[in-house]
Design a protein around this motif. Structure first.
Motif, mmCIF file in Angstrom:
data_model
loop_
_atom_site.group_PDB
_atom_site.id
_atom_site.type_symbol
_atom_site.label_atom_id
_atom_site.label_comp_id
_atom_site.label_asym_id
_atom_site.label_seq_id
_atom_site.Cartn_x
_atom_site.Cartn_y
_atom_site.Cartn_z
ATOM 1 N N ASN A 1 -23.982 32.529 -3.577
ATOM 2 C CA ASN A 1 -22.704 32.064 -4.101
ATOM 3 C C ASN A 1 -21.517 32.840 -3.516
ATOM 4 O OD1 ASN A 1 -22.965 29.995 -6.556
ATOM 5 N ND2 ASN A 1 -24.783 31.286 -6.424
ATOM 6 N N PHE B 1 -22.126 21.070 -10.702
ATOM 7 C CA PHE B 1 -21.611 22.350 -11.157
ATOM 8 C C PHE B 1 -22.225 23.499 -10.372
ATOM 9 C CE2 PHE B 1 -21.430 19.340 -14.640
ATOM 10 C CZ PHE B 1 -20.111 19.450 -15.040
ATOM 11 N N GLN B 2 -21.420 24.562 -10.216
ATOM 12 C CA GLN B 2 -21.916 25.706 -9.461
ATOM 13 C C GLN B 2 -23.170 26.292 -10.120
ATOM 14 O OE1 GLN B 2 -18.851 28.605 -8.745
ATOM 15 N NE2 GLN B 2 -19.982 29.601 -7.102
ATOM 16 N N SER C 1 -13.457 26.916 -7.920
ATOM 17 C CA SER C 1 -14.053 26.291 -9.100
ATOM 18 C C SER C 1 -12.975 25.929 -10.109
ATOM 19 C CB SER C 1 -15.069 27.227 -9.749
ATOM 20 O OG SER C 1 -16.107 27.517 -8.857
ATOM 21 N N ARG D 1 -12.409 22.422 -11.890
ATOM 22 C CA ARG D 1 -12.473 22.298 -13.348
ATOM 23 C C ARG D 1 -11.216 21.663 -13.931
ATOM 24 N NH1 ARG D 1 -15.626 27.326 -13.589
ATOM 25 N NH2 ARG D 1 -13.721 28.559 -13.766
ATOM 26 N N ASP E 1 -19.350 21.633 -6.507
ATOM 27 C CA ASP E 1 -19.014 23.053 -6.427
ATOM 28 C C ASP E 1 -20.160 23.803 -5.744
ATOM 29 O OD1 ASP E 1 -17.785 25.434 -6.706
ATOM 30 O OD2 ASP E 1 -17.498 25.301 -8.884
ATOM 31 N N SER F 1 -16.047 34.017 -11.823
ATOM 32 C CA SER F 1 -16.435 32.982 -10.869
ATOM 33 C C SER F 1 -17.901 33.181 -10.522
ATOM 34 C CB SER F 1 -15.582 33.081 -9.617
ATOM 35 O OG SER F 1 -16.060 34.110 -8.781
#
Ligand SMILES: Nc1ncnc2c1ncn2[C@@H]1O[C@H](COP(=O)(O)OP(=O)(O)OP(=O)(O)O)[C@@H](O)[C@H]1O
Ligand SMILES: Nc1ncnc2c1ncn2[C@@H]1O[C@H](COP(=O)(O)OP(=O)(O)OP(=O)(O)O)[C@@H](O)[C@H]1O
Ligand SMILES: [Mg+2]
Ligand SMILES: [Mg+2]
Lengths: 225, 298, 298, 225
Positions: free
Chosen positions: D167, A85-86, A42, A46, A162, D139
């Motif tokens: 995730n 985005f995650q 990530s 970013r 992501d 994260s």
């Protein structure tokens, strides 16, 4: 299209999230970022849309050194980059439709374009019937698909995704991957963080593997491990 | 651009109704501030009207005969200006006297109807060098003798006290009004900062999707200004209500000359309202601009 | 339970410092409200002191000779109570007169030093049935003749006007103080609701993790009360500052009896401060309790 | 332990998220909920901890009909149920350590217990070095693990886990599944929504499959599909 030159990112002066990363991604490429949780995937994404700035090294996106971009130009950079985005980052006060339309409104697209493109893209991700819902009225996977639709809708040059299938079942994931593949074939550069072994192994595209912030593998037609 | 106007209107309206508590908080704040400032200004203007004649530190008035000759008037004027105990002496001709007369008796037209400037005396408003009863008495006696002088009226002790009191009151009210204006600016600014604070994650997301700072700021500013307008209008309504109550009280009071001269002219109320509306909106705009600039950075 | 206190203190402190803007907004609001209410009360108490003698609608005072016999006093008292034109007549004996005298001339001890109750006259404070100059004049003449009466003092027209004005002023100021208190409650309540609104998702999460409503509410309430206390203390400081300024102005004024009798006794200031502190804290507590109950439901 | 009797959940009067669901879960069982995105998995879990109420049907948890629970008792129900939320639901103003400690503070555990248990559980999910971080400094996978730690920490009777590995990379996922398994073996009932085919197939536990709100399969030692 995207070039990282000895990029190091340190959070709070002590957490080295990325160390001397060297990446060169050509226009139209499809790249997987893989690695354990917390390995820096990530963070790398970013850095590419200037959500974070590196401590060392330089980053070029679409031919420009983004460190030299004055702050009022950053929005224009981001309009060329679609990001999934995650954590989705949907606007809670806007409906599904408005969330996606927002990405077009900020770039000043005329209303009739918005009216036609937004439902089309939502149809594509399987949310045609949920245009008027608010994010909290959606399931996790549905929210993720809204985020994907928003990132696609203005046909950006670059797509950063992501873990876009983290909350999706295998069938829906497959659909999304087909969509990403199609987008990629129209010339869009795609960089995607993923921990889904099945997907990475099936697609057989370039794989960059991170381990505690260090690039340990950069393979042309790679697999997850 | 047509689209943007659309977007801003939609977005502002939505914000206002999506967070009703924040909206109410701001409107109430502006309402209270505007109301208080307005009432302060009203009282100030009423007190000034009530003591209009004695403003400017006049301590006695030399009234000439209406038929006094120019020579007589000149002579008195010379004497006044040469007297070391007199600080200033201001001449009022017939027309000025008439204007003042009309103003003072505006609410009793049966009184003013038959009066023309001709029958009014000219006069000198005199401020002596010191506020000293004995000195003033001496001057009064001295000038009462002069040819062409009809009468010399000194402000009585009581009037002097009232004037002094009302001067203090005016200053105090002005200070309070300033304090309140400042408070209102702080409160509006804070309310908008709070609104932005409550939506900081949203703003974050908007930026990440490529919105420019102005695109994010404008709806917040419009929201602040709209709240300012609504609050100001409500505040002005309140000012009118308070004014009505005061008027009723004054009319009910025994016909005591001083209190009943505490009138607030309706044109004053109107001027104050316009001033409040403009001030409120400007205040809201500036406060929101500052709040928004402060918070919405890349 | 030891743990809970720990937790509440920690949580409250954290909230206060994590959202500095909200904290500042509330404290400023409370500060302004308290300051204004305080100043209103101060002015009210000052005006009351300045016109103390003429409170209660007294229109004239019958002073007896210090040597008047009880019979003479009784006779006057009977005449007053039987006269249909007199509404009330209140007798002041030597001690009461002395107390009032001391109070009125508190700042000029050189005046009070040589006076004992004995040398002071007894008196009647009389309120006639109507405020009518002619009626009052008649009464004054009538009672001035009675045996044992030294002097009858009627409130002059000017004093009556001042009294009437200051009555109006007192009422107005009281109304303003009430309005402000109301405004402060609304503003505090709103600020806390805003704080809760800004953290509504957090509250949601706390509930899902099994926190009881009170566990969530207490820190918010403590936060509101603490902000109330800080704001109230700052407001009280402001009241002292304003009081100091007024005192300086009054002392600088020419020795005009009326304005210089506009004194605010330091015990009044203290009483007002205590009242403001208690009121502010109570207000904050109630406002936060309402806001918190309203918002934090299962 | 958990029993659903003809439970129907309708959102906003029109979206039928669950229809006539019949489920009976015994103490100590380990149950997977599977199904496509939007099929009603999260809804079923939300009904179990009374985050939502059903339109029809009755739900028993630990022997009690939760519809009859008065509102002030709900917190006490939830203290017996650890929940891993699909969107983590961490408190943004608290550090990792405080987020986990919060679940113990609300039930009034003494300080020394908190001091010893919190670091222990965070060690277990591999976050021993990140105690003082705030959620936004983690994260995605790390946040998910904090959420897992918080759900575990007070040894609840029941554990509801909504895609707890969504995730996480395969290795970390495996670690978490081992942990869940261990927890389950100490007697805790575990209900876990998942779309990770690999995990479901490896574990071979009871599988309940949902399709557009309807239970289409309830299999003792099932696979993903
Ligand atoms: N704002 C921050 N402050 C401090 N540390 C941070 C911050 N953001 C990320 N980190 C740390 O940097 C490292 C890399 O984080 P990153 O989010 O890039 O991981 P990731 O590869 O995306 O992991 P995941 O698969 O779990 O999402 C992690 O150890 C994380 O704790
Ligand atoms: N608050 C709500 N209001 C309206 N509809 C809702 C709400 N919450 C969920 N839904 C709808 O209910 C259906 C089931 O949602 P649920 O979250 O249970 O799905 P899920 O199986 O968890 O999906 P995913 O795997 O994507 O998380 C979805 O169609 C969703 O859009
Ligand atoms: Mg990540
Ligand atoms: Mg779900």
């Amino acid at each position: 299209m995207i070039k990282l030159d000895k990029v190091t990112k340190v959070y709070k002066g002590e957490v080295v999230a990325l160390r001397d990363a060297e990446v060169d991604i050509q226009k139209g490429e499809f790249v997987f970022l893989v690695g354990a949780s917390g390995s820096g995937k990530s963070t790398m994404l970013r850095l590419m849309n200037k959500e974070e700035s590196p401590e060392k090294g330089r980053i070029w996106v679409a031919g420009k050194d983004i460190a030299e971009l004055s702050s009022w130009k950053v929005p224009y950079l981001r309009r060329n980059i679609g990001t999934v985005f995650q954590d989705f980052k949907l606007l809670p006060n806007k409906t599904v439709q408005e969330n996606v339309a927002f990405a077009l409104e900020v770039i000043g697209r005329p209303r009739h374009v918005i009216k036609s493109q937004v439902p089309a893209i939502l149809e594509l991700v399987g949310l045609a019937k949920k245009l008027e819902r608010y994010p909290h009225e959606l399931s996790g996977g549905e929210q993720q698909r809204v985020s994907i639709a928003r990132a696609f809708v203005n046909r950006p040059l670059i797509l950063l995704a992501d873990e876009p299938t983290g909350n999706l079942d295998p069938d829906t994931s497959l659909g999304i991957m087909k969509l990403l593949d199609r987008i990629n074939r129209t010339g869009t550069t795609v960089v995607m963080a993923s921990h889904d072994r099945g997907i990475v192994d099936t697609m057989r595209r370039r794989v960059i593997e991170l381990d505690r912030g260090v690039i340990v593998r950069d393979q042309a037609r790679g697999v997850y491990e | 651009m047509a689209l943007k106007v659309d977007y801003f209107v939609k977005e502002t309206g939505r914000n206002l109704f999506r967070n009703p508590w924040l909206t109410i908080a701001t409107v109430v704040t502006v309402f209270v501030a505007i109301l208080l400032v307005g009432v302060s200004l009203l009282v100030r203007s009423g007190v000034q009207n009530a003591t209009a004649r004695w403003q400017g530190g006049i301590e006695f008035i030399v009234f000439m005969n209406p038929e006094a000759t120019p020579d007589q008037i000149d002579s008195v004027a010379r004497d006044l200006s040469e007297n070391p105990q007199v600080e200033t002496a201001e001449f009022k001709d017939k027309d000025q006297s008439y204007a003042e007369f009309l103003e003072l008796f505006a609410d009793t037209p049966e009184f003013t109807a038959n009066i023309t400037p001709d029958v009014l005396p000219t006069s000198f408003n005199v401020k002596p060098s010191r506020v000293d009863p004995e000195l003033i008495e001496g001057l009064v006696l001295q000038f009462a003798e002069k040819p062409g002088v009809r009468e010399v009226v000194a402000a009585s002790q009581a009037i002097r006290e009232i004037k002094s009191l009302s001067d203090g009151l005016s200053t105090g009210i002005l200070a309070a009004a300033l304090l309140l204006t400042l408070a209102a600016v702080v409160l509006i600014g804070n309310t908008i900062q709070t609104a932005i604070f409550a939506r900081r994650r949203e703003i974050e997301v908007m930026k990440l999707v490529g919105a420019t700072n102005w695109f994010i700021r404008v709806p917040f500013m419009l929201e602040g200004i709209l709240q300012g307008v609504v609050g100001a209008i409500a505040g002005i309504g309140g000012v009118y209500v308070v004014n009505g109550i005061v008027e009723r009280r004054v009319q009910q009071a025994d016909a005591l000359s001083l209190l009943s001269s505490f009138v607030i002219k309706s044109e004053d109320v109107f001027t104050i309202s316009i001033f409040l509306l403009g001030g409120g909106v400007l205040m809201a705009a500036i406060a929101s601009a500052i709040a928004v600039t402060f918070y919405v950075k890349v």
